[in-house]
Motif scaffolding. Structure first.
Motif, PDB file in Angstrom:
ATOM      1  N   TYR A  94       0.819  -1.198   0.000  1.00 50.77           N
ATOM      2  CA  TYR A  94       0.000   0.000   0.000  1.00 50.77           C
ATOM      3  C   TYR A  94       0.859   1.257   0.000  1.00 50.77           C
ATOM      4  N   CYS A  95       0.502   2.183  -0.837  1.00 48.43           N
ATOM      5  CA  CYS A  95       1.141   3.481  -0.861  1.00 48.43           C
ATOM      6  C   CYS A  95       0.491   4.390   0.178  1.00 48.43           C
ATOM      7  N   ASN A  96       1.300   5.167   0.858  1.00 46.13           N
ATOM      8  CA  ASN A  96       0.814   6.094   1.871  1.00 46.13           C
ATOM      9  C   ASN A  96       1.379   7.487   1.624  1.00 46.13           C
ATOM     10  N   ALA A  97       0.549   8.486   1.878  1.00 46.83           N
ATOM     11  CA  ALA A  97       0.999   9.871   1.773  1.00 46.83           C
ATOM     12  C   ALA A  97       0.358  10.693   2.874  1.00 46.83           C
ATOM     13  N   ASP A  98       1.179  11.418   3.619  1.00 46.78           N
ATOM     14  CA  ASP A  98       0.685  12.358   4.616  1.00 46.78           C
ATOM     15  C   ASP A  98       0.589  13.716   3.944  1.00 46.78           C
ATOM     16  N   SER A  99      -0.636  14.250   3.876  1.00 41.49           N
ATOM     17  CA  SER A  99      -0.880  15.433   3.060  1.00 41.49           C
ATOM     18  C   SER A  99      -1.657  16.500   3.813  1.00 41.49           C
ATOM     19  N   LYS A 100      -1.433  17.749   3.413  1.00 36.26           N
ATOM     20  CA  LYS A 100      -2.191  18.886   3.888  1.00 36.26           C
ATOM     21  C   LYS A 100      -3.088  19.384   2.763  1.00 36.26           C
ATOM     22  N   THR A 101      -4.362  19.680   3.082  1.00 34.43           N
ATOM     23  CA  THR A 101      -5.256  20.248   2.081  1.00 34.43           C
ATOM     24  C   THR A 101      -5.105  21.763   1.997  1.00 34.43           C
ATOM     25  N   THR A 102      -4.685  22.387   3.100  1.00 33.62           N
ATOM     26  CA  THR A 102      -4.344  23.805   3.128  1.00 33.62           C
ATOM     27  C   THR A 102      -3.073  23.954   3.948  1.00 33.62           C
ATOM     28  N   PHE A 103      -2.453  25.122   3.865  1.00 34.87           N
ATOM     29  CA  PHE A 103      -1.206  25.319   4.588  1.00 34.87           C
ATOM     30  C   PHE A 103      -1.389  25.343   6.092  1.00 34.87           C
ATOM     31  N   ARG A 104      -2.613  25.570   6.577  1.00 39.12           N
ATOM     32  CA  ARG A 104      -2.870  25.621   8.015  1.00 39.12           C
ATOM     33  C   ARG A 104      -3.261  24.271   8.601  1.00 39.12           C
ATOM     34  N   ASP A 105      -3.597  23.323   7.762  1.00 37.47           N
ATOM     35  CA  ASP A 105      -4.015  22.018   8.234  1.00 37.47           C
ATOM     36  C   ASP A 105      -2.838  21.179   8.708  1.00 37.47           C
ATOM     37  N   HIS A 106      -3.135  20.230   9.611  1.00 32.89           N
ATOM     38  CA  HIS A 106      -2.166  19.212   9.949  1.00 32.89           C
ATOM     39  C   HIS A 106      -2.218  18.126   8.879  1.00 32.89           C
ATOM     40  N   SER A 107      -1.129  17.437   8.725  1.00 42.99           N
ATOM     41  CA  SER A 107      -1.079  16.368   7.744  1.00 42.99           C
ATOM     42  C   SER A 107      -2.034  15.240   8.123  1.00 42.99           C
ATOM     43  N   LYS A 108      -2.661  14.669   7.117  1.00 42.18           N
ATOM     44  CA  LYS A 108      -3.551  13.541   7.298  1.00 42.18           C
ATOM     45  C   LYS A 108      -3.094  12.399   6.399  1.00 42.18           C
ATOM     46  N   PRO A 109      -3.286  11.165   6.852  1.00 43.54           N
ATOM     47  CA  PRO A 109      -2.834  10.028   6.037  1.00 43.54           C
ATOM     48  C   PRO A 109      -3.829   9.660   4.945  1.00 43.54           C
ATOM     49  N   TYR A 110      -3.296   9.336   3.794  1.00 40.74           N
ATOM     50  CA  TYR A 110      -4.083   8.834   2.682  1.00 40.74           C
ATOM     51  C   TYR A 110      -3.456   7.540   2.194  1.00 40.74           C
ATOM     52  N   TRP A 111      -4.298   6.645   1.704  1.00 37.28           N
ATOM     53  CA  TRP A 111      -3.842   5.319   1.310  1.00 37.28           C
ATOM     54  C   TRP A 111      -4.307   4.960  -0.090  1.00 37.28           C
ATOM     55  N   GLY A 112      -3.474   4.226  -0.791  1.00 35.79           N
ATOM     56  CA  GLY A 112      -3.863   3.681  -2.074  1.00 35.79           C
ATOM     57  C   GLY A 112      -4.649   2.397  -1.900  1.00 35.79           C
ATOM     58  N   GLN A 113      -5.096   1.843  -3.008  1.00 33.00           N
ATOM     59  CA  GLN A 113      -5.898   0.625  -2.976  1.00 33.00           C
ATOM     60  C   GLN A 113      -5.061  -0.623  -2.731  1.00 33.00           C
ATOM     61  N   GLY A 114      -3.777  -0.548  -2.990  1.00 32.99           N
ATOM     62  CA  GLY A 114      -2.896  -1.674  -2.794  1.00 32.99           C
ATOM     63  C   GLY A 114      -2.603  -2.414  -4.084  1.00 32.99           C
ATOM     64  N   THR A 115      -1.424  -2.993  -4.161  1.00 27.77           N
ATOM     65  CA  THR A 115      -1.037  -3.803  -5.306  1.00 27.77           C
ATOM     66  C   THR A 115      -0.381  -5.081  -4.803  1.00 27.77           C
ATOM     67  N   GLN A 116      -0.751  -6.202  -5.398  1.00 26.73           N
ATOM     68  CA  GLN A 116      -0.284  -7.504  -4.936  1.00 26.73           C
ATOM     69  C   GLN A 116       1.118  -7.794  -5.444  1.00 26.73           C
ATOM     70  N   VAL A 117       1.977  -8.206  -4.531  1.00 19.46           N
ATOM     71  CA  VAL A 117       3.307  -8.697  -4.870  1.00 19.46           C
ATOM     72  C   VAL A 117       3.395 -10.135  -4.381  1.00 19.46           C
ATOM     73  N   THR A 118       3.646 -11.047  -5.298  1.00 15.67           N
ATOM     74  CA  THR A 118       3.758 -12.456  -4.954  1.00 15.67           C
ATOM     75  C   THR A 118       5.130 -12.965  -5.369  1.00 15.67           C
ATOM     76  N   VAL A 119       5.869 -13.502  -4.417  1.00 13.46           N
ATOM     77  CA  VAL A 119       7.192 -14.055  -4.672  1.00 13.46           C
ATOM     78  C   VAL A 119       7.095 -15.562  -4.458  1.00 13.46           C
ATOM     79  N   SER A 120       7.212 -16.307  -5.532  1.00 15.85           N
ATOM     80  CA  SER A 120       7.032 -17.751  -5.454  1.00 15.85           C
ATOM     81  C   SER A 120       7.752 -18.434  -6.599  1.00 15.85           C
ATOM     82  N   SER A 121       8.263 -19.622  -6.327  1.00 15.46           N
ATOM     83  CA  SER A 121       8.891 -20.437  -7.351  1.00 15.46           C
ATOM     84  C   SER A 121       7.915 -21.437  -7.932  1.00 15.46           C
TER      85      SER A 121
END
Length: 121
Positions: A94-121
């Motif tokens: 999952y990708c994460n970004a802490d972002s401000k919507t305005t310069f006065r706001d505190h950062s809030k976390p946002y998340w992506g939908q996720g991408t599957q990584v499979t390591v297998s032989s």
């Protein structure tokens, strides 16, 4: 609102490599810290790596020396280059970004939908 879209996941054999990418879009003033987290089946979500706007990085001990996180502040993107992949790396990333919507706001976390990584032989 901030939207995060991940790409680059897939199936690889142990020892292989993948590069994950995440792009942020929407209305925001700035993005402070970006990062990647992962969650394997039956386990809690855990930190993989984070990076600040100043390029200060933090890695989980399990991926140090194998993974590299980077970002492009102008494009609001963050990448995760994964080398020497192990079966234990199998998870939804999952990708994460802490972002401000305005310069006065505190950062809030946002998340992506996720991408599957499979390591297998």
């Amino acid at each position: 609102q901030v939207q995060l879209v991940e790409s680059g996941g897939g199936l690889v054999q142990p020892g292989g490599s993948l590069r994950l990418s995440c792009a942020a879009s929407g209305n925001f003033f700035s993005i402070t810290t970006m990062g990647w987290y992962r969650q394997a089946t039956g386990k809690q979500r855990e930190l993989v790596a984070t990076i600040t706007r100043g390029a200060t990085t933090n890695y989980a001990d399990s991926v140090k020396g194998r993974f590299t996180i980077s970002r492009d502040n102008a494009r609001n993107t963050v990448d995760l280059r994964m080398n020497s992949l192990k079966t234990e790396d199998t998870a939804v990333y999952y990708c994460n970004a802490d972002s401000k919507t305005t310069f006065r706001d505190h950062s809030k976390p946002y998340w992506g939908q996720g991408t599957q990584v499979t390591v297998s032989s």
